[in-house]
Write an enzyme that holds these catalytic residues in place. Structure first.
Site, PDB file in Angstrom:
ATOM      1  N   GLY A   1      -6.954  -6.597   1.748  1.00  0.00           N
ATOM      2  CA  GLY A   1      -5.698  -6.381   2.241  1.00  0.00           C
ATOM      3  C   GLY A   1      -5.015  -7.725   2.508  1.00  0.00           C
ATOM      4  O   GLY A   1      -3.708  -7.946   2.232  1.00  0.00           O
TER       5      GLY A   1
ATOM      6  N   LYS B   1     -14.025 -12.395   6.908  1.00  0.00           N
ATOM      7  CA  LYS B   1     -14.945 -11.648   6.929  1.00  0.00           C
ATOM      8  C   LYS B   1     -16.187 -11.767   6.116  1.00  0.00           C
ATOM      9  O   LYS B   1     -16.705 -11.396   5.372  1.00  0.00           O
ATOM     10  CB  LYS B   1     -14.644 -10.208   6.621  1.00  0.00           C
ATOM     11  CG  LYS B   1     -13.516  -9.505   7.295  1.00  0.00           C
ATOM     12  CD  LYS B   1     -13.086  -8.094   7.062  1.00  0.00           C
ATOM     13  CE  LYS B   1     -11.760  -7.554   7.431  1.00  0.00           C
ATOM     14  NZ  LYS B   1     -11.260  -6.623   6.534  1.00  0.00           N
TER      15      LYS B   1
ATOM     16  N   ARG C   1       0.859  -1.131  -0.018  1.00  0.00           N
ATOM     17  CA  ARG C   1       0.081  -0.005  -0.211  1.00  0.00           C
ATOM     18  C   ARG C   1       0.854   1.384  -0.146  1.00  0.00           C
ATOM     19  O   ARG C   1       0.529   2.297  -0.463  1.00  0.00           O
ATOM     20  CB  ARG C   1      -0.898   0.067   1.132  1.00  0.00           C
ATOM     21  CG  ARG C   1      -1.894  -0.930   0.971  1.00  0.00           C
ATOM     22  CD  ARG C   1      -2.964  -1.036   2.200  1.00  0.00           C
ATOM     23  NE  ARG C   1      -4.290  -1.557   1.752  1.00  0.00           N
ATOM     24  CZ  ARG C   1      -5.283  -2.078   2.653  1.00  0.00           C
ATOM     25  NH1 ARG C   1      -4.946  -1.934   3.861  1.00  0.00           N
ATOM     26  NH2 ARG C   1      -6.354  -2.422   2.147  1.00  0.00           N
TER      27      ARG C   1
HETATM   28  P1  ADP Z   1      -9.027  -9.852   2.983  1.00  0.00           P
HETATM   29  O1  ADP Z   1      -8.379  -9.039   3.587  1.00  0.00           O
HETATM   30  O2  ADP Z   1      -8.429 -10.228   1.888  1.00  0.00           O
HETATM   31  O3  ADP Z   1     -10.452  -9.144   2.421  1.00  0.00           O
HETATM   32  P2  ADP Z   1     -10.001 -11.165   5.068  1.00  0.00           P
HETATM   33  O4  ADP Z   1      -9.767 -10.221   5.919  1.00  0.00           O
HETATM   34  O5  ADP Z   1     -11.783 -11.510   4.997  1.00  0.00           O
HETATM   35  O6  ADP Z   1      -9.451 -11.212   3.688  1.00  0.00           O
HETATM   36  O7  ADP Z   1      -9.771 -12.845   5.657  1.00  0.00           O
HETATM   37  C1  ADP Z   1      -8.125 -12.949   5.687  1.00  0.00           C
HETATM   38  C2  ADP Z   1      -7.940 -13.927   7.175  1.00  0.00           C
HETATM   39  O8  ADP Z   1      -8.786 -14.869   6.666  1.00  0.00           O
HETATM   40  C3  ADP Z   1      -6.829 -14.569   7.035  1.00  0.00           C
HETATM   41  O9  ADP Z   1      -5.996 -14.017   8.097  1.00  0.00           O
HETATM   42  C4  ADP Z   1      -7.025 -16.005   7.008  1.00  0.00           C
HETATM   43  O10 ADP Z   1      -6.014 -16.531   8.208  1.00  0.00           O
HETATM   44  C5  ADP Z   1      -8.432 -16.168   7.435  1.00  0.00           C
HETATM   45  N1  ADP Z   1      -9.105 -17.296   7.172  1.00  0.00           N
HETATM   46  C6  ADP Z   1      -9.020 -17.933   5.930  1.00  0.00           C
HETATM   47  N2  ADP Z   1      -9.592 -19.216   5.989  1.00  0.00           N
HETATM   48  C7  ADP Z   1     -10.038 -19.257   7.319  1.00  0.00           C
HETATM   49  C8  ADP Z   1     -10.865 -20.427   7.779  1.00  0.00           C
HETATM   50  N3  ADP Z   1     -10.927 -21.540   7.242  1.00  0.00           N
HETATM   51  N4  ADP Z   1     -10.886 -20.352   9.233  1.00  0.00           N
HETATM   52  C9  ADP Z   1     -10.600 -19.143   9.886  1.00  0.00           C
HETATM   53  N5  ADP Z   1      -9.709 -18.234   9.260  1.00  0.00           N
HETATM   54  C10 ADP Z   1      -9.759 -18.288   8.020  1.00  0.00           C
HETATM   55 MG    MG Z   2      -8.337  -8.600   5.987  1.00  0.00          MG
END
Ligand code: ADP
Ligand code: MG
Length: 403
Positions: free
Chosen positions: A360, A202, A37
């Site tokens: 992110g 999320k 970023r």
């Molecule tokens: P982004 O920032 O790309 O939008 P999110 O913030 O929604 O993505 O999610 C990212 C997080 O999701 C990571 O920290 C990862 O560890 C978590 N994650 C992925 N798969 C799982 C799962 N099966 N259970 C719990 N957490 C998960």
């Molecule tokens: Mg995130």
């Protein structure tokens, strides 16, 4: 929307220009683990500085509670910006206080200062228009012009994003122009087949976008923490996996509408499970086991997609012409749960499709896992912002930059 080129053509020499950036980088203590970023906004800052502006860079970082908290200081980001610019960057230890005013007053033409985390002031995120406005009034005293370039924050109705540009002549920075251009391509004339990969943690934030994507995409692949709400909606046991129980009926509705519209929903066929969430600090071996997606033990948690799903998803992405990906496939921060995310990243890197990675954590994941950024069509600096744009919502931070 005025562009930064138009602003530069009008002349910015000697002017104090407030750049609302998104320097919300992941930190391990005070070490930046992904500086994407900061690199993304550097061209805007350096163009303004080269044109003789006195540049005041501001951002939020993390979610401090409206008061100073050293764990969320922007000092490491300011130092990194200085390295990237190859010049001294002053740092103010407050947002609108004595330190910020002194740092801005000391700027000479072409110099850059970063002020402390905007969210150290409760006015930044306040739901109360007057409280936000009062903070924006103070911020406005620091500058003559405003450049909005914090794409990752344009979906937020915050003082520095919405109220400040209402108080100063403003323009959109180059990063915002690029991001919006890419997202326009995904909503207007998208090359097909168009595949969307959704994952991450999320879940409730991201389910809304599916509603809209059902009208646009040809194929939707689901992974990460979001997958378990889908598996549950199909009537499977998900053990102690991340689950948005209240969203199960909505998800059942999506699956039904997808069938009616001929949109292909692809869900994991196998997952990696364990009794507990891995230790992300020590990264101690987690010893997961692979189970079929309809056979998750009641006392275990799904933490990544399994090997058969990795292959399936790679195949489903191989012939796509456009791919939008948001959200890691598993807890990629731990090496035992990074393979699913790696497999999707690899499939996109190998494919000639126009691929957009947003979010992110997703953007950080592809870089941390060692992929070359140039292997992707575009790595967005915005997660929530790009999703809300794709949902067709009006983004307050973009609306604020219109005339
Ligand atoms: P982004 O920032 O790309 O939008 P999110 O913030 O929604 O993505 O999610 C990212 C997080 O999701 C990571 O920290 C990862 O560890 C978590 N994650 C992925 N798969 C799982 C799962 N099966 N259970 C719990 N957490 C998960
Ligand atoms: Mg995130």
């Amino acid at each position: 929307m005025k562009t930064i080129d138009e602003l530069l053509a009008e002349g910015v020499a000697g002017k104090r220009v407030f750049v609302r950036a998104d320097l919300n980088v992941p930190l391990d203590g005070t070490t930046i683990t992904d500086d994407g970023r900061i690199r993304a906004v550097r061209p805007t800052v350096s163009a303004l500085a080269a044109a003789g502006a006195r540049v005041v860079v501001a951002s939020h970082l993390g979610r401090p509670k409206g008061a100073p908290d050293p764990a969320f200081s922007l000092a490491p980001a300011a130092a990194r910006l200085g390295e990237l610019l190859g010049s001294e960057v002053a740092f103010a230890t407050d947002t609108v206080g004595e330190s910020a005013r002194a740092a801005v007053a000391a700027l000479t033409d072409g110099q850059v200062a970063v002020i402390e985390n905007l969210r150290f002031n409760a006015g930044e995120t306040s739901k109360d228009d007057a409280e936000r406005g009062a903070f924006a009034d103070q911020l406005a005293e620091l500058a003559d012009l405003y450049v909005g370039d914090g794409f990752g924050a344009v979906h937020r109705k915050h003082a520095s994003v919405v109220d400040l540009p209402a108080r100063l002549p403003h323009a959109a920075g180059g990063l915002i122009a690029t991001e919006v251009g890419v997202l326009k391509k995904l909503t207007e004339d998208v090359a097909r087949p168009y595949a969307v990969v959704l994952g991450g943690a999320k879940v409730s934030d991201k389910l809304g976008v599916i509603d809209h994507l059902l009208e646009k995409a040809d194929r939707i692949l689901i992974g990460g923490g979001m997958a378990y709400t889908f598996l549950k909606a199909q009537g499977h046991e998900v053990g102690i996996s991340l689950l948005q129980e209240d969203q199960v009926p909505a998800v059942q509705g999506y699956l039904k509408r997808a069938e009616e519209l001929g949109v292909e929903f692809v869900l994991p066929v196998d997952v990696l499970v364990a009794h507990e969430f891995p230790d992300l600090k020590t990264k101690a071996p987690a010893h997961p086991t692979t189970v079929a997606a309809d056979a998750i033990p009641a006392d275990q948690e799904g933490l990544d997609i399994g090997p058969a799903t990795r292959e399936l998803y790679a195949a489903k992405l191989a012939d796509a012409a456009t791919v939008f990906w948001n959200g890691p496939m598993g807890v990629f921060e731990h090496p035992d749960y990074a393979e699913g995310t790696k497999a999707v990243a690899q499939a996109l890197a190998d494919s000639p499709a126009f691929s957009v990675v947003g979010g992110g954590d997703s953007a950080a994941a592809v870089r941390i896992l060692g992929f070359d950024e140039n292997a992707f069509g575009h790595i967005s600096t915005g997660g929530g912002a790009s999703l809300e744009y794709l949902e067709g919502k009006t983004l307050p931070g973009l609306a604020a930059l219109e005339d």
